[in-house]
Motif scaffolding. Structure first.
Motif, short mmCIF file in Angstrom:
data_model
loop_
_atom_site.label_atom_id
_atom_site.label_comp_id
_atom_site.label_asym_id
_atom_site.label_seq_id
_atom_site.Cartn_x
_atom_site.Cartn_y
_atom_site.Cartn_z
N SER A 264 1.29 -0.95 -0.25
CA SER A 264 -0.27 0.20 0.41
C SER A 264 0.98 0.94 -0.30
CB SER A 264 -1.24 -0.09 1.10
OG SER A 264 -0.47 -0.34 2.43
N GLY A 265 2.31 0.65 0.03
CA GLY A 265 3.62 2.32 0.18
C GLY A 265 3.00 2.75 1.64
N ALA A 275 -10.87 -0.66 6.63
CA ALA A 275 -10.30 -0.08 5.32
C ALA A 275 -10.80 -0.80 3.88
CB ALA A 275 -9.48 0.40 5.27
N HIS A 276 -10.36 0.09 2.62
CA HIS A 276 -10.39 -0.13 1.89
C HIS A 276 -9.30 0.14 1.05
CE1 HIS A 276 -15.09 -1.79 0.70
NE2 HIS A 276 -14.67 -0.62 2.09
N LEU A 277 -7.71 -0.70 -0.19
CA LEU A 277 -7.32 -0.30 -0.44
C LEU A 277 -7.71 0.01 -2.30
CD1 LEU A 277 -3.99 -0.54 -0.35
CD2 LEU A 277 -4.02 -1.92 -1.40
N VAL A 278 -7.32 1.22 -2.82
CA VAL A 278 -8.03 1.58 -4.34
C VAL A 278 -6.58 1.79 -4.72
CG1 VAL A 278 -9.05 3.88 -4.94
CG2 VAL A 278 -9.71 3.41 -2.81
N VAL A 279 -6.53 0.97 -5.64
CA VAL A 279 -5.74 0.81 -6.90
C VAL A 279 -5.93 1.75 -8.03
CG1 VAL A 279 -3.62 0.08 -7.89
CG2 VAL A 279 -4.87 -0.81 -5.68
N ALA A 344 -0.44 3.37 -4.19
CA ALA A 344 -2.23 2.65 -3.99
C ALA A 344 -2.47 3.16 -2.75
CB ALA A 344 -2.15 1.53 -3.35
N VAL A 345 -4.10 3.81 -2.09
CA VAL A 345 -4.38 4.16 -1.37
C VAL A 345 -5.28 3.52 0.21
CG1 VAL A 345 -6.15 6.45 -0.91
CG2 VAL A 345 -4.04 6.41 -3.19
N VAL A 346 -4.80 3.60 1.04
CA VAL A 346 -5.95 3.19 1.74
C VAL A 346 -7.03 3.91 2.50
CG1 VAL A 346 -6.01 2.09 4.06
CG2 VAL A 346 -4.65 1.68 2.50
#
Length: 352
Positions: A264-265, A275-279, A344-346
């Motif tokens: 997730s960086g 939560a959600h990981l957005v790619v 990616a963004v959490v």
């Protein structure tokens, strides 16, 4: 150190309800002098109610609206240094282009010479100098939109409000007018606030965007910031296309349901727990099967001119995982591929 931009419009904790429906639920915004600002969100989110409250056609149940530090709510609509350009353009069909533009100035009983000069100047600004004597029925949709805009800016308001100004135009003309509106806003030096449900429209025109949902502001940021660092799942889904995986985040590691830890960086979030990981699709690369963070099968490819979109079926993920590649793609339906990404963004699940 650069000084912050001068605030022109301040919206402070504004509320407005219609029966049991809260159209505006504590909205606060600050809009700078000469800014192109967009109010973005789905139907029913409160953006048009907020615009009408600024214009004077709705009175909030609570809160304050200040223009240059002065109480705007204390003034009737016709005394506010604000102009509202309606979605329908509302042109007078029996009047010429010049007369439509001059209408508000004539109501103010300005000298005829001044009216003629200001109308000529603004028609030149919007590129309609040669059409001053035409009627609205003789104009294209884009030209009628320019007339409505000229009529709005000829009175030199401090603030111009635009309610879905391009929705009546076809796709090609709308794209042209997006650029034109941005150019005109810089040229005339007036603060623009535009309401739209079209995220591409807002992203292409606005300096900053406020994303609204259920009467509340979810995030205010530049288009790039909204896209790269959405504040929550709603903003991530509403702004652009995204792949997302549900899971948990402990502040350092994102563990996707059914997949375990995924990269997730570095994150700019205080979210922990569910939560959600957005790619984003353009951040994903296709690699050989067996070499990816996730593995799947190509189910579809679409060529869109400058880019191609590849849909990959990943077992355990309900929606296809989308990949954007420049130009044409070499991916073939039915082949096994791996998916890798670096950015990616959490984000959290809840609205703000």
């Amino acid at each position: 150190m650069t000084a912050p931009p001068t605030p022109l419009l301040e919206v402070r904790d504004v509320h407005r309800s219609f029966g049991d429906v809260r159209a505006l639920d504590g909205v606060s915004l600050t809009i700078a002098e000469n800014e192109f600002f967009a109010l973005l969100g789905p139907s029913g989110c409160g953006k048009t109610t907020l615009l009408r409250a600024i214009a004077g056609f709705e009175h909030p149940d609570g809160g304050a609206v200040l223009l240059g530090g002065d109480d705007l709510l204390a003034l009737p609509p016709n005394r506010r240094p604000v102009n509202l350009m309606f979605q329908s353009y509302a042109l007078f069909p029996h009047l010429s282009v010049a007369s439509n533009v001059a209408y508000g100035l004539k109501r103010e009983k300005l000298p005829k010479r001044e009216i003629a000069e200001r109308v000529a100047d603004v028609l030149a600004t919007v590129g309609l100098s040669g059409m001053a004597d035409r009627r609205p029925a003789q104009l294209s949709g884009g030209q009628r939109q320019r007339v409505a805009l000229a009529r709005a800016i000829v009175k030199r308001p401090r603030l111009l409000l635009l309610d879905e100004p391009l929705s009546a135009l076809d796709r090609k003309v709308r794209a042209e007018m997006q650029l034109e509106l941005k150019r005109l806003q810089h040229e005339v030096g007036i603060t623009f606030v535009v309401v739209t449900h079209d995220q591409e429209e807002a992203m292409s025109m606005a300096d900053r965007i406020a994303v609204l949902a259920e009467g509340r502001v979810q995030q205010v940021a530049s288009p790039l910031e909204l896209y790269r660092h959405p504040a929550n799942l709603f903003v991530a889904d509403f702004i652009g296309t995204s792949n997302r995986l549900a899971g948990t985040y402990d502040g350092a590691t994102f563990a996707a349901d059914g997949f375990g830890p995924l990269p997730s960086g570095a994150q700019r979030t205080s979210v922990t727990g569910r939560a959600h990981l957005v790619v984003r699709p353009e951040d994903v690369r296709l690699v050989a099967g067996g070499a990816g963070i996730l593995e799947g099968t190509v189910t579809d490819t679409q060529f869109q001119g400058g880019t191609s979109t590849v849909a990959v079926d990943v077992p355990g993920i309900e929606a296809p995982f989308l990949v954007t590649e420049p130009g044409s793609t070499e991916a073939v339906r039915g082949t096994s591929v791996g998916l890798v990404w670096e950015h990616a963004v959490v984000v959290g699940e809840e609205l703000t």
